[in-house]
Scaffold this active site. Structure first.
Site, PDB file in Angstrom:
ATOM      1  N   ASP A  74     -15.757   9.334   0.561  1.00 42.43           N
ATOM      2  CA  ASP A  74     -16.435   8.174   0.779  1.00 42.43           C
ATOM      3  C   ASP A  74     -17.263   8.039   2.283  1.00 42.43           C
ATOM      4  O   ASP A  74     -18.497   7.408   2.366  1.00 42.43           O
ATOM      5  CB  ASP A  74     -15.691   6.924   0.541  1.00 42.43           C
ATOM      6  N   GLY A  75     -16.490   8.522   3.117  1.00 43.11           N
ATOM      7  CA  GLY A  75     -16.946   8.306   4.610  1.00 43.11           C
ATOM      8  C   GLY A  75     -18.117   9.174   4.614  1.00 43.11           C
ATOM      9  O   GLY A  75     -19.089   8.779   5.653  1.00 43.11           O
ATOM     10  N   ASN A 146     -20.588  -0.592   3.105  1.00 41.48           N
ATOM     11  CA  ASN A 146     -19.118  -1.226   2.729  1.00 41.48           C
ATOM     12  C   ASN A 146     -18.541  -2.440   3.511  1.00 41.48           C
ATOM     13  O   ASN A 146     -18.327  -3.489   2.820  1.00 41.48           O
ATOM     14  CB  ASN A 146     -17.909  -0.082   3.399  1.00 41.48           C
ATOM     15  N   GLU A 147     -18.535  -2.329   4.724  1.00 43.66           N
ATOM     16  CA  GLU A 147     -17.927  -3.849   5.560  1.00 43.66           C
ATOM     17  C   GLU A 147     -18.113  -3.602   6.925  1.00 43.66           C
ATOM     18  O   GLU A 147     -18.573  -2.761   7.348  1.00 43.66           O
ATOM     19  CB  GLU A 147     -16.277  -3.896   5.162  1.00 43.66           C
ATOM     20  N   ASP A 176      -5.205 -10.659  12.570  1.00 46.05           N
ATOM     21  CA  ASP A 176      -5.151  -9.457  13.207  1.00 46.05           C
ATOM     22  C   ASP A 176      -6.648  -9.073  13.382  1.00 46.05           C
ATOM     23  O   ASP A 176      -7.288  -8.425  14.064  1.00 46.05           O
ATOM     24  CB  ASP A 176      -4.618  -8.246  12.514  1.00 46.05           C
ATOM     25  N   THR A 187     -13.614  -2.452  -2.732  1.00 50.93           N
ATOM     26  CA  THR A 187     -12.419  -1.352  -3.175  1.00 50.93           C
ATOM     27  C   THR A 187     -11.997  -0.441  -1.692  1.00 50.93           C
ATOM     28  O   THR A 187     -11.242   0.673  -2.082  1.00 50.93           O
ATOM     29  CB  THR A 187     -12.922  -0.305  -4.210  1.00 50.93           C
ATOM     30  N   SER A 192      -7.372  -3.379   0.577  1.00 52.86           N
ATOM     31  CA  SER A 192      -5.946  -2.998   1.213  1.00 52.86           C
ATOM     32  C   SER A 192      -5.499  -4.002   1.896  1.00 52.86           C
ATOM     33  O   SER A 192      -4.067  -4.250   2.197  1.00 52.86           O
ATOM     34  CB  SER A 192      -6.069  -1.694   2.326  1.00 52.86           C
ATOM     35  N   ALA A 211      -3.771  -9.795   7.812  1.00 49.38           N
ATOM     36  CA  ALA A 211      -2.684 -10.168   8.305  1.00 49.38           C
ATOM     37  C   ALA A 211      -2.807 -11.560   9.123  1.00 49.38           C
ATOM     38  O   ALA A 211      -2.387 -11.854  10.164  1.00 49.38           O
ATOM     39  CB  ALA A 211      -1.921  -9.208   9.140  1.00 49.38           C
TER      40      ALA A 211
END
Length: 306
Positions: A74-75, A146-147, A176, A187, A192, A211
């Site tokens: 994916d990277g 992605n993000e 965090d 995804t 995660s 977090a």
């Protein structure tokens, strides 16, 4: 159709696969272009000499081809998307990595993929991307498939991040970091961190805390029309802003990061049978049963015994 071939030259699995693909294309007399790093890698390995041919190399594969194969994970596909943009050339992600949500064509399916493309037996999945800006500062990348992520930079303690949506205050997060994700990226890192799985062609943006200090703070899904401003308000605490994995460190607070839907999109080729549900079941092992658990399964007609 002209095929562009690119990928991750640091993966040794790439080279025998690339040779197989080139043989398929040569046998079928289909034109192709190699990204320079692949052409150079083949030359270093004397592959072109052994085969008696030198594959044409071009710097701008995206503009010289009708479709681009990206060999890696994916990277690698993310890097290919950024290299090809702003061209709307569709991409085929061939997985020689681990999970492969974006690169969902397995290495043993490449011949089938070429056949499907030649028959026109495929569809184009148009994926929204996020445009990002940091008050004019250089971020390395200015859009994300992605993000984009605000995250701590190794320092202890939480970041205080104030977020507004369409100029309306949403929350001041103690966490965090924060993830601003597209549906395609749902995804990836967002998943995660506890974010939802979204259908990749949905028009929304996800804000997922990393977090968070307060357990009641949950991911938020916003419409794609939203304009998001985020500002780190911790004085003298370093943090990073990452766009599809490319990170830039900041030490000064009060920089306003703007995230909104970009004007362009990224086109991914989807073959017959590559529905997102199939990918989720296969990659996340939904429905998989261990031999131990299957021994304890009730019989198929158990419901008839009630």
């Amino acid at each position: 159709m002209i095929y562009g071939l690119t990928g991750n030259p640091h993966k040794e699995e790439l080279w025998p696969l690339l040779d197989r693909v080139i043989r398929v294309l040569d046998t079928r007399e289909l034109p192709y272009r190699l990204a320079p790093e692949l052409a150079n890698g083949r030359a270093e390995r004397n592959m072109a000499v052994q085969e008696g041919c030198v594959a044409p190399s071009v710097n701008d594969v995206g503009r010289q081809a009708n479709v681009v194969f990206s060999f890696g994970g994916d990277g690698t596909l993310l890097r290919t998307a950024h290299a090809v943009s702003p061209s709307d050339t569709p991409l085929v992600g061939v997985n020689i990595g681990r999970l492969g949500f974006l690169a969902d064509v397995e290495h043993n399916q490449v011949s089938r993929a070429v056949d499907a493309l030649e028959r026109g037996d495929y569809r184009i999945s148009s994926r929204m991307v996020l445009e990002v800006d940091a008050a004019g500062r250089n971020l390395g990348r200015n859009w994300a498939l992605n993000e984009c992520v605000i995250n701590r930079s190794g320092a202890a303690g939480l970041l205080r991040i104030a977020v507004t949506v369409n100029e309306e205050p949403l929350n001041t997060y103690w966490a965090d970091g924060l993830i601003f994700s597209t549906p395609t990226g749902s995804t990836a890192y967002s998943l995660s961190a506890g974010g939802p799985i979204l259908m990749p062609e949905t028009g929304v943006v996800i804000i997922t805390p990393i977090a968070a200090h307060t357990l009641s703070v949950r991911p938020v899904v916003l419409p794609a029309t939203a304009t998001i401003h985020a500002e780190v308000r911790n004085p003298e605490r370093p943090y990073v802003f990452a766009v599809d994995g490319v990170s830039t460190e900041f030490k000064e607070p009060a920089i306003s990061f703007t995230v909104r839907r970009a004007a362009h999109s990224v086109n991914l080729v989807k073959l017959d049978g590559s529905h997102v549900f199939n990918t989720l079941r296969r990659k996340l092992m939904w429905g998989a049963r261990s031999s131990a658990s299957s021994d304890n399964e009730p019989p198929e007609d158990a419901s008839q015994n009630h």
